[in-house]
Design a protein around this motif. Structure first.
Motif, PDB file in Angstrom:
ATOM      1  N   GLU A 179       0.664  -1.293   0.074  1.00 19.05           N
ATOM      2  CA  GLU A 179      -0.168  -0.115   0.105  1.00 19.05           C
ATOM      3  C   GLU A 179       1.078   1.056  -0.141  1.00 19.05           C
ATOM      4  O   GLU A 179       1.011   2.256  -0.699  1.00 19.05           O
ATOM      5  N   ASP A 180       1.749   0.589   1.126  1.00 16.43           N
ATOM      6  CA  ASP A 180       3.207   2.419   0.398  1.00 16.43           C
ATOM      7  C   ASP A 180       3.339   2.644  -0.407  1.00 16.43           C
ATOM      8  O   ASP A 180       3.728   3.615  -0.675  1.00 16.43           O
ATOM      9  N   CYS A 181       4.332   1.649  -1.120  1.00 17.92           N
ATOM     10  CA  CYS A 181       4.840   1.298  -2.990  1.00 17.92           C
ATOM     11  C   CYS A 181       3.341   2.163  -3.786  1.00 17.92           C
ATOM     12  O   CYS A 181       3.887   2.932  -4.105  1.00 17.92           O
ATOM     13  N   ARG A 182       1.928   2.076  -3.627  1.00 19.14           N
ATOM     14  CA  ARG A 182       1.137   3.000  -4.863  1.00 19.14           C
ATOM     15  C   ARG A 182       1.222   4.098  -3.910  1.00 19.14           C
ATOM     16  O   ARG A 182       0.906   4.783  -4.913  1.00 19.14           O
ATOM     17  N   LYS A 183       1.044   4.183  -2.618  1.00 26.83           N
ATOM     18  CA  LYS A 183       0.862   5.677  -2.182  1.00 26.83           C
ATOM     19  C   LYS A 183       1.986   6.925  -2.833  1.00 26.83           C
ATOM     20  O   LYS A 183       1.180   7.746  -3.360  1.00 26.83           O
ATOM     21  N   TYR A 184       3.114   6.244  -2.688  1.00 26.34           N
ATOM     22  CA  TYR A 184       4.276   7.162  -2.848  1.00 26.34           C
ATOM     23  C   TYR A 184       4.121   7.347  -3.825  1.00 26.34           C
ATOM     24  O   TYR A 184       5.421   7.940  -4.055  1.00 26.34           O
ATOM     25  N   VAL A 185       5.013   6.672  -4.493  1.00 27.80           N
ATOM     26  CA  VAL A 185       5.290   6.282  -6.003  1.00 27.80           C
ATOM     27  C   VAL A 185       4.241   7.009  -6.810  1.00 27.80           C
ATOM     28  O   VAL A 185       4.473   8.762  -7.782  1.00 27.80           O
ATOM     29  N   LEU A 186       2.329   6.746  -6.360  1.00 29.32           N
ATOM     30  CA  LEU A 186       1.718   7.724  -6.869  1.00 29.32           C
ATOM     31  C   LEU A 186       1.759   9.071  -6.755  1.00 29.32           C
ATOM     32  O   LEU A 186       1.686   9.584  -7.881  1.00 29.32           O
ATOM     33  N   SER A 187       2.085   9.554  -5.998  1.00 26.86           N
ATOM     34  CA  SER A 187       2.006  11.078  -5.283  1.00 26.86           C
ATOM     35  C   SER A 187       3.610  11.128  -5.384  1.00 26.86           C
ATOM     36  O   SER A 187       3.333  13.116  -5.610  1.00 26.86           O
ATOM     37  N   SER A 188       4.258  11.202  -6.194  1.00 25.08           N
ATOM     38  CA  SER A 188       5.285  11.816  -6.078  1.00 25.08           C
ATOM     39  C   SER A 188       5.451  11.491  -7.368  1.00 25.08           C
ATOM     40  O   SER A 188       6.742  12.367  -7.525  1.00 25.08           O
ATOM     41  N   ALA A 189       5.048  11.466  -8.389  1.00 23.76           N
ATOM     42  CA  ALA A 189       4.265  10.944 -10.058  1.00 23.76           C
ATOM     43  C   ALA A 189       3.821  11.559 -10.584  1.00 23.76           C
ATOM     44  O   ALA A 189       2.439  10.473 -10.860  1.00 23.76           O
ATOM     45  N   SER A 190       3.650  12.948 -10.844  1.00 19.04           N
ATOM     46  CA  SER A 190       1.941  13.342 -11.727  1.00 19.04           C
ATOM     47  C   SER A 190       2.621  13.861 -12.929  1.00 19.04           C
ATOM     48  O   SER A 190       1.878  13.433 -13.891  1.00 19.04           O
ATOM     49  N   ARG A 191       3.589  14.940 -13.082  1.00 18.49           N
ATOM     50  CA  ARG A 191       3.426  15.390 -14.213  1.00 18.49           C
ATOM     51  C   ARG A 191       4.741  14.263 -15.415  1.00 18.49           C
ATOM     52  O   ARG A 191       4.541  14.349 -15.888  1.00 18.49           O
TER      53      ARG A 191
END
Length: 214
Positions: A179-191
């Motif tokens: 869950e951390d993996c999904r959460k932190y990667v998605l929230s640090s890769a948007s642009r």
DNA sequence: GCGACAG
DNA sequence: ATCTTGTCGC
């Protein structure tokens, strides 16, 4: 050293990997990457505030090119220079995003896991392509996710960080859960497809490696 | 033996 | 990973 010995060492270290959710609030998240110059390796770790993703600090280091790249043994090549970088950091990050696999590895010890265990710090593996495991392509919208698995076991996530672009292969390195993996990667890769901290480290290490070649 | 194979 | 400008597609 022979790969058979390295394999045994990977199996031994993989037993030390701990998968559990991060409890502490993440204030500093880092991006880790290595570039190759003629005679040496250049490492960079960029530390960003979270969730603002503003650069707080970055460090660089170089180390001799001691071992060639061999699939499955990348960490032995890149870890020395990364340990050197980590020691220079003033604001130790709460979590590090590493360019490579975590436990999604034949012996469950990709670069992110190996580094996490040696430094005893939370890490997530963010690879641009697959090394190990089977999967089906995630849907096209950003955020779509599929499991990366070996038999019945889940070893990672195939996560789309941008609409209609190649997904990232995410797996726990150490001291984090899926869950951390999904959460932190998605929230640090948007642009961009690649998480911002890793993009920065990649760019910075590359520039430095280029200077060594001149 | 034949493919697959992070960066 | 690295060599490299313009360019095709969304």
């Amino acid at each position: 050293m022979k790969t058979d010995d390295l394999k045994l060492n990977q199996i031994r270290l993989a037993k030390k990997v701990i998968l559990r959710g991060i409890k502490k609030r993440v204030r500093f998240i880092a991006g880790v990457d290595v570039a190759v110059a003629r005679e040496c390796l250049v490492g960079c770790i960029g530390i960003f505030s979270f969730p603002e993703l503003k650069l707080v600090e970055y460090v660089k280091a170089t180390a001799p090119d001691s071992m060639p790249y061999v699939p499955g043994f990348l960490s032995y090549r890149e870890i020395p220079v990364l340990i050197k970088c980590y020691k220079k950091i003033r604001n130790k990050p709460d979590l590090m995003l590493v360019d490579g696999q975590g436990i999604a590895h034949p012996r469950a010890l990709g670069l992110a896991s190996h580094l996490g265990v040696l430094l005893n710090t939370p890490t997530i593996g963010c690879a641009k392509s697959r090394l190990y495991g089977e999967f089906v392509d995630p849907n096209n919208p950003r955020g779509s996710c599929e499991l990366l698995r070996v038999g019945d076991e889940t070893i990672g996530l195939v996560l789309r960080t941008r609409d209609k672009t190649k997904p990232l292969f995410i797996s726990p390195g150490h001291l984090v859960d899926f869950e951390d993996c999904r959460k932190y990667v998605l929230s640090s890769a948007s642009r961009y497809r690649i998480p911002e901290p890793i993009r920065f480290a990649h760019k910075t290490a590359g520039e430095e490696a280029r200077r060594f070649n001149v």
